[in-house]
Structure formats: structure tokens, C-alpha cells
Design a protein around this motif. Structure first.
Motif, PDB file in Angstrom:
ATOM      1  N   LYS A  26       0.490  -1.411   0.109  1.00  0.00           N
ATOM      2  CA  LYS A  26      -0.069   0.084  -0.129  1.00  0.00           C
ATOM      3  C   LYS A  26       0.914   0.997  -0.023  1.00  0.00           C
ATOM      4  CE  LYS A  26      -3.586  -2.063   2.061  1.00  0.00           C
ATOM      5  NZ  LYS A  26      -4.676  -2.010   3.392  1.00  0.00           N
ATOM      6  N   TRP A  27       2.142   1.137   0.960  1.00  0.00           N
ATOM      7  CA  TRP A  27       2.693   2.006   0.982  1.00  0.00           C
ATOM      8  C   TRP A  27       3.352   2.960  -0.673  1.00  0.00           C
ATOM      9  CZ3 TRP A  27       2.880   5.918   4.581  1.00  0.00           C
ATOM     10  CH2 TRP A  27       1.847   5.633   5.745  1.00  0.00           C
ATOM     11  N   ARG A  54      -6.520   2.125  -6.234  1.00  0.00           N
ATOM     12  CA  ARG A  54      -7.728   2.960  -5.930  1.00  0.00           C
ATOM     13  C   ARG A  54      -6.607   3.644  -5.046  1.00  0.00           C
ATOM     14  NH1 ARG A  54     -13.104   3.504  -4.831  1.00  0.00           N
ATOM     15  NH2 ARG A  54     -13.671   4.991  -3.209  1.00  0.00           N
ATOM     16  N   ILE A  55      -5.674   3.110  -4.343  1.00  0.00           N
ATOM     17  CA  ILE A  55      -5.125   3.760  -2.759  1.00  0.00           C
ATOM     18  C   ILE A  55      -4.184   5.033  -3.669  1.00  0.00           C
ATOM     19  CG2 ILE A  55      -2.737   4.407  -1.437  1.00  0.00           C
ATOM     20  CD1 ILE A  55      -4.481   1.857  -0.324  1.00  0.00           C
ATOM     21  N   THR A  64      -6.118   8.040  -3.399  1.00  0.00           N
ATOM     22  CA  THR A  64      -5.111   8.928  -2.152  1.00  0.00           C
ATOM     23  C   THR A  64      -3.641   9.420  -2.566  1.00  0.00           C
ATOM     24  OG1 THR A  64      -6.447   7.216  -0.787  1.00  0.00           O
ATOM     25  CG2 THR A  64      -4.626   8.689   0.236  1.00  0.00           C
ATOM     26  N   TYR A 108       2.003   2.094  -3.553  1.00  0.00           N
ATOM     27  CA  TYR A 108       1.639   2.592  -4.704  1.00  0.00           C
ATOM     28  C   TYR A 108       0.780   3.963  -4.148  1.00  0.00           C
ATOM     29  CZ  TYR A 108       0.143  -2.599  -6.407  1.00  0.00           C
ATOM     30  OH  TYR A 108       0.631  -3.262  -7.450  1.00  0.00           O
ATOM     31  N   LEU A 109       0.871   4.358  -2.741  1.00  0.00           N
ATOM     32  CA  LEU A 109       0.926   6.089  -2.304  1.00  0.00           C
ATOM     33  C   LEU A 109       1.714   6.504  -2.426  1.00  0.00           C
ATOM     34  CD1 LEU A 109      -0.745   7.404  -0.628  1.00  0.00           C
ATOM     35  CD2 LEU A 109       0.530   6.847   1.997  1.00  0.00           C
ATOM     36  N   ASN A 129      -5.015  -1.175  -3.945  1.00  0.00           N
ATOM     37  CA  ASN A 129      -3.552  -0.871  -3.960  1.00  0.00           C
ATOM     38  C   ASN A 129      -3.586   0.407  -5.263  1.00  0.00           C
ATOM     39  OD1 ASN A 129      -2.702  -1.890  -2.564  1.00  0.00           O
ATOM     40  ND2 ASN A 129      -2.028  -3.632  -3.469  1.00  0.00           N
TER      41      ASN A 129
END
Length: 124
Positions: free
Chosen positions: A3-4, A66-67, A71, A6-7, A64
């Protein structure tokens, strides 16, 4: 950890896009009015509204992605789009007082915090 990643990648692309688009528009329109920032905010609101609807009503994408898109990219492209998205969700839930409060408080307190920071910086 995924997640991080991808963010962060979305954030890097969003930040670079904001800088590039805002600068391009400002170069073409001049600096009397902040057209570059306005363009970024309006486009960011369009993109996050489009993505939110597509992902909720049309097809599913992995959390992931979507993030990465909402975001990371949109969040770095403009936080104004996040304010509009969250306010829109409050309106969908018929939370009109919270929606109005979110906008009013964000602008008023944000501006007051900006002025406070400016005053403190002047005192240093």
C-alpha cells in the motif's frame, strides 16, 4: 508494505503533475490571478469525482490501485479534491450540517492557521 509503495508512487506522479500543469497554465495566463492553481483544483475535483463513481458503481479495482489513484495521485495533485470528495460523501448521507461545517471550518480555520503561521514567522 505494498500500500505504501502504491501511495508513494501515486503521490510522486500527482505532485509532479500538479507542478507541471499549474506552471504551464500560469505561464500561458499570467500571474495576476492564480489560474494554475484553479485549473489543478478543478481538474482534481473532476478526476476524483469520476474515479469515485467509476470504482463504486461501475467496476471494482484492487485497493492498492485505488490508493495509488485516489489517495496518492489525487491527494498529491490537490488536497482540495479530497475536501470535495469527503464533503460529497457527507451530502450523500444527508449530513448537511457536517458538509457545510467541513467546508466552512476547513477554509476559515485553514486561513486563520495560515495567518497565525505568518504572524509567528514575522516575530522570529
Amino acid at each position: 508494505m505494498d500500500k505504501w509503495i502504491y501511495l508513494l508512487i501515486g503521490g510522486i506522479i500527482g505532485t509532479a503533475s500538479r507542478y507541471g500543469l499549474s506552471g504551464f497554465v500560469s505561464d500561458k495566463s499570467g500571474t495576476v490571478f492564480p489560474w494554475g492553481t484553479l485549473a489543478v483544483n478543478v481538474i482534481g475535483c473532476f478526476v476524483i469525482g469520476f474515479l469515485d463513481t467509476i470504482f463504486e458503481k461501475k467496476f471494482f479495482i484492487s485497493p492498492n490501485y485505488r490508493i495509488f489513484l485516489m489517495t496518492g495521485f489525487c491527494g498529491a495533485f490537490t488536497t482540495f479534491s479530497a475536501l470535495i470528495l469527503e464533503t460529497s460523501k457527507l451530502l450523500k448521507e444527508n449530513e448537511y450540517i457536517y458538509a457545510f461545517g467541513n467546508v466552512a471550518i476547513s477554509f476559515v480555520i485553514g486561513f486563520l492557521a495560515f495567518k497565525l503561521g505568518s504572524v509567528i514567522a514575522e516575530m522570529i
